[in-house]
Write a protein that holds these residues in place. Structure first.
Motif, PDB file in Angstrom:
ATOM      1  N   PRO A 215       0.804  -1.234   0.000  1.00  0.00           N
ATOM      2  CA  PRO A 215       0.000   0.000   0.000  1.00  0.00           C
ATOM      3  C   PRO A 215       0.835   1.282   0.000  1.00  0.00           C
ATOM      4  N   MET A 216       2.122   1.164   0.264  1.00  0.00           N
ATOM      5  CA  MET A 216       2.986   2.347   0.308  1.00  0.00           C
ATOM      6  C   MET A 216       3.422   2.795  -1.093  1.00  0.00           C
ATOM      7  N   ILE A 217       3.246   1.938  -2.082  1.00  0.00           N
ATOM      8  CA  ILE A 217       3.635   2.279  -3.456  1.00  0.00           C
ATOM      9  C   ILE A 217       2.443   2.942  -4.137  1.00  0.00           C
ATOM     10  N   SER A 218       2.698   4.027  -4.828  1.00  0.00           N
ATOM     11  CA  SER A 218       1.622   4.791  -5.455  1.00  0.00           C
ATOM     12  C   SER A 218       0.983   4.015  -6.606  1.00  0.00           C
ATOM     13  N   LYS A 219      -0.256   4.361  -6.908  1.00  0.00           N
ATOM     14  CA  LYS A 219      -0.985   3.726  -8.022  1.00  0.00           C
ATOM     15  C   LYS A 219      -0.261   3.970  -9.345  1.00  0.00           C
TER      16      LYS A 219
ATOM     17  N   ALA B 168       5.340  -5.342 -16.782  1.00  0.00           N
ATOM     18  CA  ALA B 168       5.142  -6.786 -16.616  1.00  0.00           C
ATOM     19  C   ALA B 168       4.354  -7.391 -17.767  1.00  0.00           C
ATOM     20  N   VAL B 169       3.520  -6.585 -18.398  1.00  0.00           N
ATOM     21  CA  VAL B 169       2.721  -7.051 -19.535  1.00  0.00           C
ATOM     22  C   VAL B 169       3.553  -7.105 -20.813  1.00  0.00           C
ATOM     23  N   GLY B 170       4.656  -6.434 -20.825  1.00  0.00           N
ATOM     24  CA  GLY B 170       5.514  -6.461 -22.006  1.00  0.00           C
ATOM     25  C   GLY B 170       6.001  -5.099 -22.423  1.00  0.00           C
ATOM     26  N   GLY B 171       5.591  -4.074 -21.731  1.00  0.00           N
ATOM     27  CA  GLY B 171       6.116  -2.749 -22.009  1.00  0.00           C
ATOM     28  C   GLY B 171       5.312  -1.914 -22.979  1.00  0.00           C
ATOM     29  N   ASN B 172       4.641  -2.533 -23.939  1.00  0.00           N
ATOM     30  CA  ASN B 172       3.866  -1.775 -24.920  1.00  0.00           C
ATOM     31  C   ASN B 172       2.495  -2.430 -25.104  1.00  0.00           C
ATOM     32  N   PRO B 173       1.657  -2.388 -24.055  1.00  0.00           N
ATOM     33  CA  PRO B 173       0.361  -3.069 -24.161  1.00  0.00           C
ATOM     34  C   PRO B 173      -0.647  -2.303 -25.011  1.00  0.00           C
ATOM     35  N   SER B 174      -1.709  -3.000 -25.361  1.00  0.00           N
ATOM     36  CA  SER B 174      -2.799  -2.375 -26.102  1.00  0.00           C
ATOM     37  C   SER B 174      -3.481  -1.342 -25.202  1.00  0.00           C
ATOM     38  N   GLU B 175      -4.215  -0.452 -25.828  1.00  0.00           N
ATOM     39  CA  GLU B 175      -4.934   0.576 -25.064  1.00  0.00           C
ATOM     40  C   GLU B 175      -5.948  -0.078 -24.123  1.00  0.00           C
ATOM     41  N   LEU B 176      -6.557  -1.170 -24.563  1.00  0.00           N
ATOM     42  CA  LEU B 176      -7.528  -1.872 -23.726  1.00  0.00           C
ATOM     43  C   LEU B 176      -6.857  -2.426 -22.472  1.00  0.00           C
ATOM     44  N   THR B 177      -5.692  -3.003 -22.620  1.00  0.00           N
ATOM     45  CA  THR B 177      -4.978  -3.539 -21.464  1.00  0.00           C
ATOM     46  C   THR B 177      -4.554  -2.417 -20.524  1.00  0.00           C
ATOM     47  N   LYS B 178      -4.109  -1.297 -21.071  1.00  0.00           N
ATOM     48  CA  LYS B 178      -3.769  -0.147 -20.225  1.00  0.00           C
ATOM     49  C   LYS B 178      -4.996   0.323 -19.442  1.00  0.00           C
ATOM     50  N   ALA B 179      -6.140   0.412 -20.122  1.00  0.00           N
ATOM     51  CA  ALA B 179      -7.378   0.832 -19.465  1.00  0.00           C
ATOM     52  C   ALA B 179      -7.795  -0.187 -18.403  1.00  0.00           C
ATOM     53  N   PHE B 180      -7.590  -1.451 -18.706  1.00  0.00           N
ATOM     54  CA  PHE B 180      -7.921  -2.516 -17.759  1.00  0.00           C
ATOM     55  C   PHE B 180      -7.068  -2.392 -16.492  1.00  0.00           C
TER      56      PHE B 180
ATOM     57  N   SER C 256      -5.613   0.275 -15.362  1.00  0.00           N
ATOM     58  CA  SER C 256      -6.058   1.487 -14.659  1.00  0.00           C
ATOM     59  C   SER C 256      -7.332   1.231 -13.862  1.00  0.00           C
ATOM     60  N   LEU C 257      -8.276   0.506 -14.477  1.00  0.00           N
ATOM     61  CA  LEU C 257      -9.531   0.179 -13.799  1.00  0.00           C
ATOM     62  C   LEU C 257      -9.276  -0.677 -12.566  1.00  0.00           C
ATOM     63  N   VAL C 258      -8.455  -1.684 -12.718  1.00  0.00           N
ATOM     64  CA  VAL C 258      -8.147  -2.578 -11.602  1.00  0.00           C
ATOM     65  C   VAL C 258      -7.519  -1.784 -10.447  1.00  0.00           C
TER      66      VAL C 258
ATOM     67  N   ASP D 234      -9.094  -0.718  -6.581  1.00  0.00           N
ATOM     68  CA  ASP D 234      -8.309  -1.365  -5.516  1.00  0.00           C
ATOM     69  C   ASP D 234      -8.382  -2.889  -5.575  1.00  0.00           C
ATOM     70  N   ARG D 235      -8.287  -3.426  -6.770  1.00  0.00           N
ATOM     71  CA  ARG D 235      -8.312  -4.880  -6.965  1.00  0.00           C
ATOM     72  C   ARG D 235      -6.965  -5.418  -7.446  1.00  0.00           C
ATOM     73  N   GLU D 236      -5.917  -4.627  -7.299  1.00  0.00           N
ATOM     74  CA  GLU D 236      -4.614  -5.049  -7.808  1.00  0.00           C
ATOM     75  C   GLU D 236      -4.094  -6.323  -7.151  1.00  0.00           C
ATOM     76  N   ASN D 237      -4.605  -6.651  -5.952  1.00  0.00           N
ATOM     77  CA  ASN D 237      -4.147  -7.866  -5.286  1.00  0.00           C
ATOM     78  C   ASN D 237      -4.635  -9.141  -5.980  1.00  0.00           C
ATOM     79  N   VAL D 238      -5.591  -9.036  -6.902  1.00  0.00           N
ATOM     80  CA  VAL D 238      -6.071 -10.223  -7.629  1.00  0.00           C
ATOM     81  C   VAL D 238      -5.810 -10.135  -9.136  1.00  0.00           C
ATOM     82  N   ILE D 239      -4.974  -9.216  -9.562  1.00  0.00           N
ATOM     83  CA  ILE D 239      -4.746  -9.059 -11.004  1.00  0.00           C
ATOM     84  C   ILE D 239      -4.074 -10.292 -11.615  1.00  0.00           C
ATOM     85  N   GLN D 240      -3.253 -10.988 -10.845  1.00  0.00           N
ATOM     86  CA  GLN D 240      -2.645 -12.217 -11.353  1.00  0.00           C
ATOM     87  C   GLN D 240      -3.736 -13.250 -11.637  1.00  0.00           C
TER      88      GLN D 240
END
Length: 178
Positions: free
Chosen positions: A51-55, A65-77, A79-81, A85-91
Motif C-alpha cells: 500500500p505504500m507504493i503509489s498507483k 510486466a505485460v511487455g512494455g507496450n500493451p494495447s490501449e484496452l490492457t492499459k485501461a484494464f 487502470s480500472l483494476v 483497488d483490486r490489484e491484489n487479484v490481477i494475477q
C-alpha cells in the motif's frame, strides 16, 4: 467477495471488450506475459500488494510486466483494476482470462517430454495427431528430460501416454519382483 468470482468477472469483461475490439489474441499474449511475470518475479506480488507504493508506480510496473507496450484496452484494464483497488487479484484475473480465452478458442495445452530434442517436423506430427483427436488447437510445450532415458511422454487435456524407456524398465522390474 471470493477472489475467484472477482477475477472471473473482470476476466470476462476483458475478454468481451477484447473480442469487441478484435484484439483478443493480443490481449491473450499480454495476459500470458503478466502471468509469467508473476511466476518469474515473486517480488512482483509483494510490490503490487504494497500500500505504500503509489498507483502510478504500480501502473508503470504492471505495464512493464505485460511487455512494455500493451494495447490501449490492457492499459485501461490495468487502470480500472488499480482504481477499484483490486490489484491484489490481477494475477488471478490474467489467469482467468487465459482460461476463458482457451475455452472460447478451443485451445488445448499439450506437453511432450523426450530424452533428446525432437525435430520441428516430429513435433508438428504429434501436434497434428493431438489436434485431430481433440478437434481443437494445441498449444504445445516441449521439454527435454534425460532421466526418461528414451522414448517420450505425451500429455494433453486429461490424457497421458508414457512411452518412455524409464517407465518400461520400471514395469519390467515390477513384474520380476512378483
Amino acid at each position: 467477495m471470493n477472489t475467484g468470482v472477482i477475477s472471473v468477472r473482470y476476466a470476462r469483461a476483458l475478454l468481451k471488450g477484447s473480442c469487441d475490439a478484435k484484439i483478443e489474441d493480443k490481449v491473450y499474449c499480454e495476459m500470458q506475459a503478466l502471468a509469467k511475470s508473476y511466476i518469474a518475479v515473486p517480488q512482483l506480488r509483494f510490490t503490487i500488494d504494497n500500500p505504500m507504493i503509489s498507483k502510478t508506480d504500480k501502473e508503470r510496473i504492471l505495464v512493464a510486466a505485460v511487455g512494455g507496450n500493451p494495447s490501449e484496452l490492457t492499459k485501461a484494464f490495468i487502470s480500472l483494476v488499480l482504481r477499484e483497488d483490486r490489484e491484489n487479484v490481477i494475477q488471478f484475473m490474467a489467469n482467468s482470462y487465459i482460461t476463458l480465452y482457451r475455452k472460447k478458442k478451443n485451445i488445448i495445452r499439450g506437453k511432450l517430454t523426450t530424452a533428446v530434442a525432437v525435430s520441428p517436423i516430429e513435433e508438428q506430427k504429434l501436434r497434428q495427431m493431438v489436434e485431430d483427436r481433440t478437434n481443437g488447437i494445441v498449444e504445445f510445450e516441449t521439454e527435454v528430460n534425460r532421466d526418461i532415458i528414451g522414448g517420450f511422454i505425451l500429455e494433453y487435456d486429461t490424457y497421458r501416454m508414457d512411452a518412455s524407456v524409464k517407465s518400461q524398465l520400471k514395469a519390467i522390474l515390477t513384474q520380476l519382483k512378483v
